[in-house]
Every structure is written in structure tokens, then in C-alpha cells.
Design a protein around this motif. Structure first.
Motif, PDB file in Angstrom:
ATOM      1  N   VAL A 211       0.861  -1.192   0.000  1.00  0.00           N
ATOM      2  CA  VAL A 211       0.000   0.000   0.000  1.00  0.00           C
ATOM      3  C   VAL A 211       0.898   1.243   0.000  1.00  0.00           C
ATOM      4  O   VAL A 211       1.356   1.683   1.058  1.00  0.00           O
ATOM      5  N   PRO A 212       1.195   1.800  -1.169  1.00  0.00           N
ATOM      6  CA  PRO A 212       2.019   3.013  -1.217  1.00  0.00           C
ATOM      7  C   PRO A 212       1.204   4.256  -0.867  1.00  0.00           C
ATOM      8  O   PRO A 212      -0.026   4.258  -0.949  1.00  0.00           O
ATOM      9  N   LYS A 213       1.892   5.302  -0.501  1.00  0.00           N
ATOM     10  CA  LYS A 213       1.251   6.593  -0.251  1.00  0.00           C
ATOM     11  C   LYS A 213       0.862   7.213  -1.584  1.00  0.00           C
ATOM     12  O   LYS A 213       1.626   7.172  -2.549  1.00  0.00           O
TER      13      LYS A 213
ATOM     14  N   PHE B  16      -6.914  -8.518   5.537  1.00  0.00           N
ATOM     15  CA  PHE B  16      -5.955  -9.290   4.738  1.00  0.00           C
ATOM     16  C   PHE B  16      -5.045 -10.111   5.652  1.00  0.00           C
ATOM     17  O   PHE B  16      -4.746 -11.287   5.366  1.00  0.00           O
ATOM     18  N   ILE B  17      -4.607  -9.514   6.727  1.00  0.00           N
ATOM     19  CA  ILE B  17      -3.704 -10.205   7.656  1.00  0.00           C
ATOM     20  C   ILE B  17      -4.412 -11.394   8.295  1.00  0.00           C
ATOM     21  O   ILE B  17      -3.817 -12.474   8.458  1.00  0.00           O
ATOM     22  N   GLN B  18      -5.687 -11.236   8.644  1.00  0.00           N
ATOM     23  CA  GLN B  18      -6.453 -12.344   9.231  1.00  0.00           C
ATOM     24  C   GLN B  18      -6.598 -13.515   8.265  1.00  0.00           C
ATOM     25  O   GLN B  18      -6.796 -14.652   8.684  1.00  0.00           O
ATOM     26  N   HIS B  19      -6.479 -13.229   6.962  1.00  0.00           N
ATOM     27  CA  HIS B  19      -6.543 -14.293   5.952  1.00  0.00           C
ATOM     28  C   HIS B  19      -5.158 -14.847   5.623  1.00  0.00           C
ATOM     29  O   HIS B  19      -5.006 -15.608   4.657  1.00  0.00           O
ATOM     30  N   GLY B  20      -4.162 -14.470   6.401  1.00  0.00           N
ATOM     31  CA  GLY B  20      -2.834 -15.050   6.242  1.00  0.00           C
ATOM     32  C   GLY B  20      -1.899 -14.298   5.317  1.00  0.00           C
ATOM     33  O   GLY B  20      -0.818 -14.798   4.982  1.00  0.00           O
ATOM     34  N   HIS B  21      -2.277 -13.096   4.893  1.00  0.00           N
ATOM     35  CA  HIS B  21      -1.444 -12.317   3.975  1.00  0.00           C
ATOM     36  C   HIS B  21      -0.569 -11.323   4.741  1.00  0.00           C
ATOM     37  O   HIS B  21      -0.844 -10.998   5.901  1.00  0.00           O
ATOM     38  N   THR B  22       0.464 -10.848   4.084  1.00  0.00           N
ATOM     39  CA  THR B  22       1.348  -9.834   4.638  1.00  0.00           C
ATOM     40  C   THR B  22       1.007  -8.489   4.019  1.00  0.00           C
ATOM     41  O   THR B  22       0.840  -8.394   2.803  1.00  0.00           O
ATOM     42  N   VAL B  23       0.889  -7.460   4.844  1.00  0.00           N
ATOM     43  CA  VAL B  23       0.553  -6.125   4.342  1.00  0.00           C
ATOM     44  C   VAL B  23       1.692  -5.159   4.653  1.00  0.00           C
ATOM     45  O   VAL B  23       2.083  -5.003   5.808  1.00  0.00           O
ATOM     46  N   LEU B  24       2.209  -4.537   3.603  1.00  0.00           N
ATOM     47  CA  LEU B  24       3.265  -3.535   3.718  1.00  0.00           C
ATOM     48  C   LEU B  24       2.659  -2.171   3.407  1.00  0.00           C
ATOM     49  O   LEU B  24       2.040  -1.996   2.347  1.00  0.00           O
ATOM     50  N   VAL B  25       2.845  -1.213   4.297  1.00  0.00           N
ATOM     51  CA  VAL B  25       2.265   0.124   4.132  1.00  0.00           C
ATOM     52  C   VAL B  25       3.384   1.153   4.167  1.00  0.00           C
ATOM     53  O   VAL B  25       4.216   1.149   5.082  1.00  0.00           O
ATOM     54  N   GLU B  26       3.400   2.025   3.164  1.00  0.00           N
ATOM     55  CA  GLU B  26       4.419   3.079   3.155  1.00  0.00           C
ATOM     56  C   GLU B  26       4.194   4.034   4.326  1.00  0.00           C
ATOM     57  O   GLU B  26       3.061   4.395   4.644  1.00  0.00           O
ATOM     58  N   THR B  27       5.260   4.432   4.960  1.00  0.00           N
ATOM     59  CA  THR B  27       5.154   5.325   6.114  1.00  0.00           C
ATOM     60  C   THR B  27       4.378   6.596   5.771  1.00  0.00           C
ATOM     61  O   THR B  27       4.523   7.157   4.681  1.00  0.00           O
ATOM     62  N   HIS B  28       3.516   7.009   6.692  1.00  0.00           N
ATOM     63  CA  HIS B  28       2.673   8.201   6.578  1.00  0.00           C
ATOM     64  C   HIS B  28       1.585   8.076   5.503  1.00  0.00           C
ATOM     65  O   HIS B  28       0.942   9.072   5.176  1.00  0.00           O
ATOM     66  N   ALA B  29       1.351   6.876   4.991  1.00  0.00           N
ATOM     67  CA  ALA B  29       0.372   6.718   3.902  1.00  0.00           C
ATOM     68  C   ALA B  29      -1.013   7.200   4.298  1.00  0.00           C
ATOM     69  O   ALA B  29      -1.751   7.719   3.457  1.00  0.00           O
ATOM     70  N   GLY B  30      -1.402   7.024   5.551  1.00  0.00           N
ATOM     71  CA  GLY B  30      -2.746   7.396   5.970  1.00  0.00           C
ATOM     72  C   GLY B  30      -2.814   8.557   6.938  1.00  0.00           C
ATOM     73  O   GLY B  30      -3.896   8.899   7.422  1.00  0.00           O
ATOM     74  N   GLU B  31      -1.677   9.176   7.208  1.00  0.00           N
ATOM     75  CA  GLU B  31      -1.661  10.208   8.249  1.00  0.00           C
ATOM     76  C   GLU B  31      -2.529  11.416   7.912  1.00  0.00           C
ATOM     77  O   GLU B  31      -3.084  12.058   8.798  1.00  0.00           O
ATOM     78  N   GLY B  32      -2.660  11.728   6.624  1.00  0.00           N
ATOM     79  CA  GLY B  32      -3.453  12.895   6.238  1.00  0.00           C
ATOM     80  C   GLY B  32      -4.913  12.786   6.605  1.00  0.00           C
ATOM     81  O   GLY B  32      -5.621  13.797   6.672  1.00  0.00           O
TER      82      GLY B  32
ATOM     83  N   ILE C  57       6.867   0.500   5.844  1.00  0.00           N
ATOM     84  CA  ILE C  57       8.012   0.519   4.930  1.00  0.00           C
ATOM     85  C   ILE C  57       8.338   1.970   4.580  1.00  0.00           C
ATOM     86  O   ILE C  57       7.449   2.791   4.386  1.00  0.00           O
ATOM     87  N   ASP C  58       9.631   2.282   4.487  1.00  0.00           N
ATOM     88  CA  ASP C  58      10.068   3.674   4.347  1.00  0.00           C
ATOM     89  C   ASP C  58       9.772   4.304   2.990  1.00  0.00           C
ATOM     90  O   ASP C  58       9.505   5.503   2.898  1.00  0.00           O
ATOM     91  N   THR C  59       9.828   3.529   1.920  1.00  0.00           N
ATOM     92  CA  THR C  59       9.740   4.133   0.588  1.00  0.00           C
ATOM     93  C   THR C  59       8.769   3.377  -0.320  1.00  0.00           C
ATOM     94  O   THR C  59       8.546   2.171  -0.157  1.00  0.00           O
ATOM     95  N   ALA C  60       8.251   4.106  -1.306  1.00  0.00           N
ATOM     96  CA  ALA C  60       7.390   3.469  -2.312  1.00  0.00           C
ATOM     97  C   ALA C  60       8.183   2.449  -3.115  1.00  0.00           C
ATOM     98  O   ALA C  60       7.658   1.393  -3.482  1.00  0.00           O
TER      99      ALA C  60
END
Length: 375
Positions: free
Chosen positions: A5-7, A26-42, A58-61
Motif C-alpha cells: 500500500v504506497p502513499k 488481509f492479515i487475518q486471511h494469512g497475507h502480509t501487508v506492507l504500508v508506506e510510512t505516513h500513507a494514511g496520516e493525512g 516501509i520507508d519508501t514506495a
């Protein structure tokens, strides 16, 4: 599956592909989720919120794109994001390819599997992943139109609802679908004089029943558009042909014949716009004036109310996203014809007829049906 999930990077775009609750699904279904830092802060979703949900920050897109098997976004990827896609990687987002030859060419070149929210269908023949943003944009269209009708904003100084002894503003909505219906609800609520034009008689009958005589329903012809736009203080363009470029229904002549200081809001701008004078704008610079008519053509209108939009969008996209992650793209597409209708580009093949109709000649594209491409 590893979900990335990129910003979002478009101008004033604060929505996010997955909120923490959706990421947790997604995690409850056994998947791994990577989110770019500050992606949802706004919109109030902190990195801590995502970590509590089980996601990894994760630090970068670039790192997101390099590790993820499926990228989940909101808006279409920008050129530098397209160039980070790799063969067989899944992209799940809004694409709006028909008016965008650059993006189309880059996605074809990437050989990624690109599924567009806006062309996924359902049993009712509607567009369930486009609907929530259409609801938001339709309501915002009246909000924006009312604001830009103010004299200080370049408008003619009309209050849409009027006051006792003064007639209300005249609102014309071209298109009676989800956008048009929600725009009409807002305009009626403000007390405006509302006309909806559409080419479907069954839909006009439905709208007549919905609004119980509080709106005027008119069969849409060139003459009708000319007549009603000339009387309008606000025109909302709410026309959609799924996956294809929007038809130019309001011509330059229509615009020139409108009232000085009238406002037009083109909600179809993501698909190229349905007014001849439309060009995409941003929340930073939302309007311009042609022939003394104020044009509002923001290409990501729902981004203006990004928290509401993100929650509404995630509610709609989550079930399809989980199916892709749980089954893999190919099996999920084979199992669900409605999801397959969302496939626009598959490993270098274009699988959306509307995109080929708009860009096939200029980009030398051939239409391949989705299930044929997969097999």
C-alpha cells in the motif's frame, strides 16, 4: 500474498488504498501487508494504527513496489510508479485509461496484471467499486458549485436555495446515474430548482418516483441540453460510459450561451470530461474561466473529503481484493466474471474494449477479452 500500500502522490490526494481495518482483514486471511510510512496520516490513520492492525511500515514506495505481489492504491499510478511495476505483479486501483495514453502505454509495457475499480461490475449491471466515489462526487458537485457561484469566487452571486421572495438557483444535471442522483439529492435539499437530463426513459421514471415531483426530468437531446444549460446557474456533468472516454455533451457553443458567472462541474473529468471546454484541475487550483463561465474540473474530487472517501471505498473494494489475494489473480478472475470485467491490462494485453476504442489506433492496441487473455 504480500500486499503493498504506497502513499498516494497526486496533488492533495490523502486517500489510502487500505485503512487499518481493511489491512487487518488481509492479515487475518494469512497475507502480509506492507504500508508506506505516513500513507494514511493525512486522514487520521497513523503508522502506529497500521502496526496495531498487524501491517509492516516501509520507508519508501520503491521498497513497497519491489517487495509486494499486489499493489493496492486509490488513484491511477503516476509514470514513475508504472515504471516500478514488474511482470505478473497485480495492480488493483482506479485506472481511467481511456483518456490517458501515457499510462496505458506504460502499463502495457510493464506486463503487470492491472485491475481497474471503475470497470468491475455486479449482478445488477452496476459498477460497485465506482459507486461510492460517484456518491461522494455527486454530493460534492453541488457543494463546489454553490461555493463557486459566490461572487467573490467568480460566480454570478446566486444562492442556490434562494430566500423567501427570491427565486432559487437553477441546477441542471446531465446524467441520471449514481452521480446525478446524489447531486440532485443535495441540490433539492438546498432548495434549488433542479432539472435532470438522461437518455433512459426507465431511469427518468425511476427518478420521477424517487424525487416525487421535486425535480424536473427531461429526455436528453442536443436541443434540450442547449435550452436548459442556457438557463442554468450550475450545470453538473454526470455522464459515464464504463471504461470509455466520456462523450462531449456540452459544446463550446453551449458554454458561450450560458449566463455570465454560471458554474459547470464536470464529474466525468477522470474519463476525459463531458464538456468540450473541460481540462483536469486539482484541489490546489480547482477552477478556471472560459467565456465567463467558471469551470470546476477536479480529477480527484472525492480526495477533498478523503477520510469519508477512503472508508467508503474500502468497504466496496475489500471483498474483491481478498478474493484476488486468497485465490491468486488468474483464479479469482476466472471464478468471477464481474471481477474479470475489471481487468484492463493483462501481461501486455489490453482487455477493456473501451480503452481500445479510445486509444487502439494511436497506440496500435488490439482488444483481447479478459478470459481469453488469461487462458
Amino acid at each position: 500474498m504480500i500486499i503493498g500500500v504506497p502513499k498516494e502522490v497526486k496533488n492533495h490526494e490523502y486517500r489510502v488504498g487500505l485503512n487499518p481495518a481493511a489491512a487487518n482483514e488481509f492479515i487475518q486471511h494469512g497475507h502480509t501487508v506492507l504500508v508506506e510510512t505516513h500513507a494514511g496520516e493525512g486522514i487520521g490513520f497513523s503508522d502506529d494504527d497500521y502496526e496495531l492492525a498487524g501491517a509492516q511500515i516501509i520507508d519508501t514506495a520503491k521498497a513497497i513496489f519491489s517487495q509486494a505481489e499486489m499493489i493496492i492504491k486509490v488513484k491511477e499510478p503516476q509514470p514513475f510508479e508504472c515504471e516500478m511495476l514488474r511482470p505478473d505483479q497485480i495492480l488493483y486501483t482506479y485506472l481511467h485509461l481511456a483518456p490517458d495514453p501515457v499510462q496505458t502505454e506504460l502499463l502495457v509495457k510493464s506486463k503487470a496484471i492491472c485491475i481497474a475499480y471503475e470497470t468491475v461490475t455486479d449482478n445488477a449491471g452496476t459498477l460497485p467499486l465506482l459507486a461510492p466515489m460517484s456518491e461522494v462526487a455527486g454530493r460534492m458537485a453541488i457543494q463546489a458549485g454553490a461555493h463557486y457561484l459566490e461572487k467573490a469566487q467568480g460566480g454570478n452571486g446566486t444562492l442556490l436555495g434562494g430566500v423567501p421572495g427570491v427565486a432559487p438557483g437553477n441546477v441542471v444535471i446531465i446524467g441520471g446515474g449514481v452521480v446525478g442522483t446524489n447531486a440532485a439529492k443535495m441540490a433539492v435539499g438546498l432548495g434549488a430548482d433542479v432539472t435532470i437530463l438522461d437518455r433512459s426513459l426507465p431511469r427518468l421514471r425511476e427518478l420521477d418516483d424517487i424525487f416525487n415531483g421535486r425535480v424536473r426530468t427531461v429526455y436528453s437531446t442536443t436541443d434540450a441540453i442547449a435550452q436548459y444549460s442556457a438557463q442554468a446557474d450550475l450545470v453538473v456533468g454526470a455522464v459515464l460510459i464504463p471504461g470509455a472516454a466520456a462523450p462531449k455533451l456540452l459544446t463550446r457553443k453551449h458554454i458561450a450561451n450560458m449566463k455570465k458567472g454560471a458554474v459547470v462541474v464536470d464529474v466525468a473529468i477522470d474519463q476525459g470530461g463531458c464538456f468540450a471546454t473541460s481540462k483536469a484541475t486539482t484541489h490546489q487550483e480547482p477552477v478556471y474561466i472560459i467565456d465567463d463561465v467558471v469551470h470546476y474540473c477536479v480529477a480527484n474530487m472525492p480526495g477533498g473529503v478523503a477520510r469519508t472517501s477512503t472508508l467508503a471505498l474500502n468497504n466496496a473494494t475489500l471483498p474483491f481484493g481478498l478474493a484476488i489475494a486468497n485465490k491468486g489473480a488468474e483464479q479469482a478472475l476466472k471464478d468471477d466474471v464481474h471481477l474479470a470485467n475489471g481487468l484492463n491490462v493483462y501481461k501486455g494485453l489490453v482487455t477493456c474494449q473501451g480503452v481500445v476504442d479510445a486509444l487502439g489506433e494511436s497506440l496500435n492496441l488490439e482488444y483481447i477479452p479478459a478470459l481469453q487473455a488469461i487462458s
